[in-house]
Design a protein around this motif. Structure first.
Motif, PDB file in Angstrom:
ATOM      1  N   VAL B  50       1.933   5.696   8.789  1.00 49.55           N
ATOM      2  CA  VAL B  50       1.751   5.323   7.383  1.00 49.55           C
ATOM      3  C   VAL B  50       2.172   6.473   6.467  1.00 49.55           C
ATOM      4  O   VAL B  50       2.773   6.256   5.416  1.00 49.55           O
ATOM      5  CB  VAL B  50       0.284   4.913   7.111  1.00 49.55           C
ATOM      6  N   PHE B  51       1.867   7.693   6.868  1.00 51.69           N
ATOM      7  CA  PHE B  51       2.218   8.861   6.050  1.00 51.69           C
ATOM      8  C   PHE B  51       3.703   9.230   6.194  1.00 51.69           C
ATOM      9  O   PHE B  51       4.215  10.010   5.404  1.00 51.69           O
ATOM     10  CB  PHE B  51       1.375  10.079   6.459  1.00 51.69           C
ATOM     11  N   GLY B  52       4.352   8.712   7.208  1.00 49.21           N
ATOM     12  CA  GLY B  52       5.738   9.125   7.457  1.00 49.21           C
ATOM     13  C   GLY B  52       5.804  10.586   7.845  1.00 49.21           C
ATOM     14  O   GLY B  52       6.602  11.351   7.300  1.00 49.21           O
ATOM     15  N   THR B  53       4.937  10.965   8.762  1.00 49.86           N
ATOM     16  CA  THR B  53       4.926  12.384   9.145  1.00 49.86           C
ATOM     17  C   THR B  53       4.697  12.545  10.642  1.00 49.86           C
ATOM     18  O   THR B  53       4.093  11.691  11.287  1.00 49.86           O
ATOM     19  CB  THR B  53       3.831  13.170   8.379  1.00 49.86           C
ATOM     20  N   GLN B  54       5.228  13.640  11.175  1.00 40.54           N
ATOM     21  CA  GLN B  54       4.963  14.033  12.558  1.00 40.54           C
ATOM     22  C   GLN B  54       3.725  14.921  12.613  1.00 40.54           C
ATOM     23  O   GLN B  54       3.219  15.216  13.703  1.00 40.54           O
ATOM     24  CB  GLN B  54       6.147  14.828  13.124  1.00 40.54           C
ATOM     25  N   GLN B  55       3.281  15.383  11.444  1.00 40.09           N
ATOM     26  CA  GLN B  55       2.111  16.264  11.402  1.00 40.09           C
ATOM     27  C   GLN B  55       0.837  15.457  11.624  1.00 40.09           C
ATOM     28  O   GLN B  55       0.842  14.231  11.553  1.00 40.09           O
ATOM     29  CB  GLN B  55       2.043  16.970  10.034  1.00 40.09           C
ATOM     30  N   GLU B  56      -0.224  16.178  11.892  1.00 43.02           N
ATOM     31  CA  GLU B  56      -1.509  15.495  12.021  1.00 43.02           C
ATOM     32  C   GLU B  56      -2.005  15.016  10.658  1.00 43.02           C
ATOM     33  O   GLU B  56      -1.812  15.690   9.646  1.00 43.02           O
ATOM     34  CB  GLU B  56      -2.566  16.454  12.607  1.00 43.02           C
ATOM     35  N   VAL B  57      -2.633  13.849  10.670  1.00 41.29           N
ATOM     36  CA  VAL B  57      -3.310  13.402   9.447  1.00 41.29           C
ATOM     37  C   VAL B  57      -4.810  13.587   9.670  1.00 41.29           C
ATOM     38  O   VAL B  57      -5.383  13.018  10.599  1.00 41.29           O
ATOM     39  CB  VAL B  57      -3.002  11.911   9.151  1.00 41.29           C
ATOM     40  N   MET B  58      -5.400  14.434   8.849  1.00 39.36           N
ATOM     41  CA  MET B  58      -6.827  14.715   9.003  1.00 39.36           C
ATOM     42  C   MET B  58      -7.652  13.643   8.296  1.00 39.36           C
ATOM     43  O   MET B  58      -7.243  13.076   7.294  1.00 39.36           O
ATOM     44  CB  MET B  58      -7.171  16.090   8.411  1.00 39.36           C
ATOM     45  N   ILE B  59      -8.839  13.421   8.849  1.00 39.25           N
ATOM     46  CA  ILE B  59      -9.743  12.408   8.307  1.00 39.25           C
ATOM     47  C   ILE B  59     -10.959  13.122   7.737  1.00 39.25           C
ATOM     48  O   ILE B  59     -11.740  13.739   8.468  1.00 39.25           O
ATOM     49  CB  ILE B  59     -10.173  11.427   9.415  1.00 39.25           C
ATOM     50  N   VAL B 172      -0.494   4.877  -1.014  1.00 39.15           N
ATOM     51  CA  VAL B 172      -0.083   5.079   0.376  1.00 39.15           C
ATOM     52  C   VAL B 172      -0.615   3.905   1.204  1.00 39.15           C
ATOM     53  O   VAL B 172      -1.774   3.519   1.076  1.00 39.15           O
ATOM     54  CB  VAL B 172      -0.593   6.431   0.933  1.00 39.15           C
ATOM     55  N   ALA B 173       0.236   3.332   2.007  1.00 34.57           N
ATOM     56  CA  ALA B 173       0.005   2.109   2.786  1.00 34.57           C
ATOM     57  C   ALA B 173       0.352   0.860   1.976  1.00 34.57           C
ATOM     58  O   ALA B 173       0.327  -0.247   2.498  1.00 34.57           O
ATOM     59  CB  ALA B 173      -1.408   2.000   3.357  1.00 34.57           C
ATOM     60  N   GLY B 174       0.680   1.052   0.692  1.00 36.85           N
ATOM     61  CA  GLY B 174       1.134  -0.076  -0.126  1.00 36.85           C
ATOM     62  C   GLY B 174       2.573   0.109  -0.561  1.00 36.85           C
ATOM     63  O   GLY B 174       3.186  -0.795  -1.125  1.00 36.85           O
ATOM     64  N   THR B 175       3.109   1.292  -0.314  1.00 36.75           N
ATOM     65  CA  THR B 175       4.501   1.570  -0.682  1.00 36.75           C
ATOM     66  C   THR B 175       5.058   2.626   0.274  1.00 36.75           C
ATOM     67  O   THR B 175       4.287   3.418   0.844  1.00 36.75           O
ATOM     68  CB  THR B 175       4.598   2.039  -2.159  1.00 36.75           C
ATOM     69  N   LEU B 262       4.906  -2.554   8.836  1.00 37.89           N
ATOM     70  CA  LEU B 262       4.704  -1.726   7.638  1.00 37.89           C
ATOM     71  C   LEU B 262       5.704  -2.058   6.537  1.00 37.89           C
ATOM     72  O   LEU B 262       5.352  -2.110   5.357  1.00 37.89           O
ATOM     73  CB  LEU B 262       4.809  -0.241   7.996  1.00 37.89           C
ATOM     74  N   GLU B 263       6.950  -2.311   6.934  1.00 40.41           N
ATOM     75  CA  GLU B 263       7.971  -2.634   5.923  1.00 40.41           C
ATOM     76  C   GLU B 263       7.578  -3.900   5.168  1.00 40.41           C
ATOM     77  O   GLU B 263       7.739  -3.990   3.952  1.00 40.41           O
ATOM     78  CB  GLU B 263       9.335  -2.816   6.592  1.00 40.41           C
ATOM     79  N   HIS B 269       3.645  -6.021  -1.219  1.00 45.14           N
ATOM     80  CA  HIS B 269       3.116  -5.390  -2.433  1.00 45.14           C
ATOM     81  C   HIS B 269       4.111  -5.487  -3.587  1.00 45.14           C
ATOM     82  O   HIS B 269       3.742  -5.786  -4.720  1.00 45.14           O
ATOM     83  CB  HIS B 269       2.753  -3.925  -2.150  1.00 45.14           C
ATOM     84  N   ARG B 270       5.374  -5.249  -3.270  1.00 42.48           N
ATOM     85  CA  ARG B 270       6.386  -5.286  -4.313  1.00 42.48           C
ATOM     86  C   ARG B 270       6.524  -6.713  -4.876  1.00 42.48           C
ATOM     87  O   ARG B 270       6.675  -6.907  -6.084  1.00 42.48           O
ATOM     88  CB  ARG B 270       7.720  -4.778  -3.759  1.00 42.48           C
ATOM     89  N   LEU B 271       6.427  -7.685  -3.985  1.00 44.89           N
ATOM     90  CA  LEU B 271       6.516  -9.084  -4.424  1.00 44.89           C
ATOM     91  C   LEU B 271       5.330  -9.434  -5.342  1.00 44.89           C
ATOM     92  O   LEU B 271       5.508 -10.084  -6.386  1.00 44.89           O
ATOM     93  CB  LEU B 271       6.530 -10.005  -3.193  1.00 44.89           C
ATOM     94  N   MET B 272       4.152  -8.984  -4.981  1.00 43.28           N
ATOM     95  CA  MET B 272       2.966  -9.272  -5.807  1.00 43.28           C
ATOM     96  C   MET B 272       3.099  -8.612  -7.177  1.00 43.28           C
ATOM     97  O   MET B 272       2.712  -9.176  -8.196  1.00 43.28           O
ATOM     98  CB  MET B 272       1.702  -8.820  -5.093  1.00 43.28           C
ATOM     99  N   MET B 273       3.665  -7.413  -7.196  1.00 39.11           N
ATOM    100  CA  MET B 273       3.931  -6.736  -8.469  1.00 39.11           C
ATOM    101  C   MET B 273       4.873  -7.570  -9.321  1.00 39.11           C
ATOM    102  O   MET B 273       4.633  -7.805 -10.512  1.00 39.11           O
ATOM    103  CB  MET B 273       4.555  -5.359  -8.204  1.00 39.11           C
ATOM    104  N   LYS B 274       5.941  -8.038  -8.700  1.00 38.34           N
ATOM    105  CA  LYS B 274       6.938  -8.797  -9.466  1.00 38.34           C
ATOM    106  C   LYS B 274       6.354 -10.105  -9.999  1.00 38.34           C
ATOM    107  O   LYS B 274       6.653 -10.505 -11.126  1.00 38.34           O
ATOM    108  CB  LYS B 274       8.162  -9.093  -8.588  1.00 38.34           C
ATOM    109  N   MET B 275       5.546 -10.765  -9.180  1.00 39.24           N
ATOM    110  CA  MET B 275       4.910 -12.004  -9.628  1.00 39.24           C
ATOM    111  C   MET B 275       4.027 -11.733 -10.849  1.00 39.24           C
ATOM    112  O   MET B 275       4.069 -12.473 -11.842  1.00 39.24           O
ATOM    113  CB  MET B 275       4.067 -12.609  -8.487  1.00 39.24           C
ATOM    114  N   THR B 276       3.255 -10.669 -10.757  1.00 36.84           N
ATOM    115  CA  THR B 276       2.340 -10.330 -11.841  1.00 36.84           C
ATOM    116  C   THR B 276       3.107 -10.010 -13.122  1.00 36.84           C
ATOM    117  O   THR B 276       2.789 -10.514 -14.208  1.00 36.84           O
ATOM    118  CB  THR B 276       1.480  -9.110 -11.434  1.00 36.84           C
ATOM    119  N   ARG B 277       4.132  -9.192 -12.976  1.00 36.07           N
ATOM    120  CA  ARG B 277       4.894  -8.772 -14.158  1.00 36.07           C
ATOM    121  C   ARG B 277       5.645  -9.959 -14.771  1.00 36.07           C
ATOM    122  O   ARG B 277       5.734 -10.083 -16.007  1.00 36.07           O
ATOM    123  CB  ARG B 277       5.852  -7.632 -13.783  1.00 36.07           C
ATOM    124  N   ALA B 278       6.146 -10.844 -13.907  1.00 35.26           N
ATOM    125  CA  ALA B 278       6.867 -12.018 -14.423  1.00 35.26           C
ATOM    126  C   ALA B 278       5.943 -12.880 -15.286  1.00 35.26           C
ATOM    127  O   ALA B 278       6.351 -13.403 -16.331  1.00 35.26           O
ATOM    128  CB  ALA B 278       7.432 -12.833 -13.262  1.00 35.26           C
TER     129      ALA B 278
END
Lengths: 387, 387
Positions: B50-59, B172-175, B262-263, B269-278
């Motif tokens: 989700v982060f697009g990283t090879q590094q550790e993601v800390m919680i 993050v996780a929405g885009t 993920l894609e 999310h982008r579609l929901m944005m467009k619907m809302t804005r329209a």
């Protein structure tokens, strides 16, 4: 698409209110202990209010059909003749149960999609004075028709002493039910429709007149013996192990009915019906039932120029929105939309806006926005009744 | 109205997927036991994707703000100068945290409702070579603006060695988030936005470059010490007791992301944005951000001829649909619609159809059906991207 979303718009089971879900997930308790009897004592008054009766409402662990069979085996003595009013698949089920017991069963069948006419039923009874019990569905789930039980009961009483037994599975708690005032002798319903609970419980009440017949009836029965249930419910218990989790959910749902107000619950259902019907009228897609016969809990649609099954498939694939198909000879001819139980006008706006897209996807020529607009207009004109 | 219904359309927390709710309700387990370490080992790869990283993601057990403070105290040594890009209330929060630590804080403020311009940020850095860390929000929750982090990071790198630290809480996780590819040094996010979980966890990852600075940084910290978290996460544990239930939910949510893809999550999310804005464009109601700067997770609306607060009140009363208000100087000026996390195009059809009714109720002259129709049309034109 978003996984783990299911938009359940079939005529039961309906989605379950979160607080009822939580209530049902409490730790299991013994069915002979104080917890369960206190629970049942809290449930009893609320069930009576929903049924519109002063009589006890018995709680049977079983599906709606178990409740229907309970009504049959307790009231019909061997050798009696009964009348079943059939307006769809669930009227037919009453007939099948009677026949399974070798009961001489008169069938008064109305074209599926229409309500039974009390005058014609009355005439039939006048011609057949030997009939001792009349069975009718209230809402015929398979067609979205609401039979006029009040008028039917009144018409029967004018010419006959037959008991009046009503299958209220898909509408009790979603539409006015006044068992005592209407002179109905038995009402049966289930947990998974307007009661917005999982399947597993049936509720059944009998009039004083019915109890006399029940107590004198030699028809063998054990699990479905109403008298056993009555003797137990008055002591806040059940003769056999009940589905305890659903009882906890039922307690919560009865509270929700009180919070909203039963009258408002019924008004909400009627409003959702009107919104749904307005949309289909705007799309010029035929509804199976006319306005007078339409049920507040389920709407059946009979498309003329697209496939019902294809449409249902598209709705499921595009929106995870589940609609019901038809039953028996109406299978594949119609589709059905449930608007009952845990369902709000906002949910119907969603279903209708999504169906409008689904219609385009199956190639139906509709003006996008026209159906949802008609539904919105119904809400704007009438939504204040919910306030 | 139907009680026990809440339609949560604020920019987080979002509704929670039923299977994540179920996952979170499993029996409590010891945080030093095998169950929890196995759970963490299953979570780690998904968070990295989700982060697009090879590094550790800390919680980190804490809210998003704890994660932001963690980013500050670990990277900024006493005496350093930092730049905070402020495009709204959450950029401002980064600045407040820096100032609370006595850090010399440059503010690059953009008009609220607009995204930061990478060229201008670059110019600012050229004029201030003493800056060692640049802080930016990714999605500015308070305005519905998505800052162009990829371009910002690239522009910063051209002229400066400053670390680039990003608050990705509400997107993050929405885009698309490509921390490594974009050269971002720290990304922070929280559990209650596009991760569709309850609040309680923050997630944070650091680049190799950032780790060097973090390890050399004498700034006192204990609970928020990133190195402690890194040393533990690589052993599938946490330095302090984690919010275990939410970890179980997180495991499930990461599975849901994989199921959907993920894609596709981002496209949804982008579609929901467009619907809302329209819809708002069809209603001729001004959006705070322009199309280029708009976030796929939250839309801010700045009505010119009705009261935002009155509208929110009506939506709550009529439909139990909750919208967010504005923050700081935009309080009462705007309202915000969350379309992220556990939210589908069908949910946006519902929100938009209901808002259209709400607009009529607050006296806004809109042609009923026009906004929802515009949203439906967006779905019809672009919805196939979800298939």
């Amino acid at each position: 698409m978003l996984t783990d979303q299911q938009i359940l718009r079939i005529p039961g089971p309906t989605p379950i209110p979160p607080s009822a879900e939580r209530a049902m997930s409490q730790p299991m308790t013994g069915h002979r202990g104080k917890n369960t009897s206190e629970l049942i004592s809290r449930i009893r008054p609320g069930l009576k209010r929903v049924f519109g009766t002063q009589q006890e409402v018995m709680i049977l662990t079983g599906s709606g059909t178990a409740g229907l069979e309970m009504a049959v085996v307790n009231t019909v003595a061997p050798g009696e003749e009964v009348l079943v009013i059939v307006t769809g698949a669930f009227g037919d089920r009453f007939a099948k149960i009677c026949k399974a017991y070798g009961i001489e069963t008169h069938i008064f069948e109305e074209e599926w999609g229409k309500a039974a006419d009390p005058v014609e039923v009355q005439r039939y009874l006048q011609e057949h004075p030997e009939i001792t019990v009349v069975f009718s569905t209230f809402c015929e789930t398979s067609t979205g028709v609401l039979n006029p039980i009040k008028q039917l009961a009144s018409a029967v009483k004018e010419v006959s002493d037959a008991l009046i037994i009503v299958d209220g599975v898909s509408c009790v708690a979603g539409t006015e039910t006044e068992m005592d005032a209407w002179g109905v002798d038995i009402v049966v319903t289930g947990s998974q429709k307007a009661f917005m609970l999982p399947p597993g419980l049936a509720f059944i009440a009998a009039s004083k007149r019915a109890w006399k017949k029940i107590e004198a009836n030699p028809q063998p029965r054990f699990y479905l013996d109403l008298k056993k249930h009555l003797d137990n419910i008055v002591k806040d218990t059940t003769p056999f192990t009940p589905a305890i989790s659903i009882l906890y959910g039922l307690e919560r749902v009865l509270e929700l009915f009180e919070e909203e107000g039963l009258e408002k619950v019924y008004t909400r259902h009627r409003l959702m019906m009107k919104m749904t019907r307005a949309a289909f009228k705007a799309w010029e897609i035929p509804l199976l039932a006319n306005d007078e016969d339409a049920s507040p809990t389920v709407t059946a649609v009979k498309p003329a120029d697209f496939e019902a099954e294809e449409f249902r498939k598209v709705m499921k694939e595009e929106f995870a929105l589940e609609l019901a198909g038809g039953q028996q000879h109406l299978a594949k001819e119609i589709f059905r939309i449930g608007h009952m139980g845990y369902c709000s006008p906002a949910d119907m706006l969603q279903a209708i806006a999504a169906m409008e897209i689904g219609l385009v996807k199956v190639g139906k020529k509709v003006e996008v926005g026209k159906g949802i607009q008609a539904a919105q207009q119904v809400y704007l004109n009438e939504g204040k009744v919910l306030a």
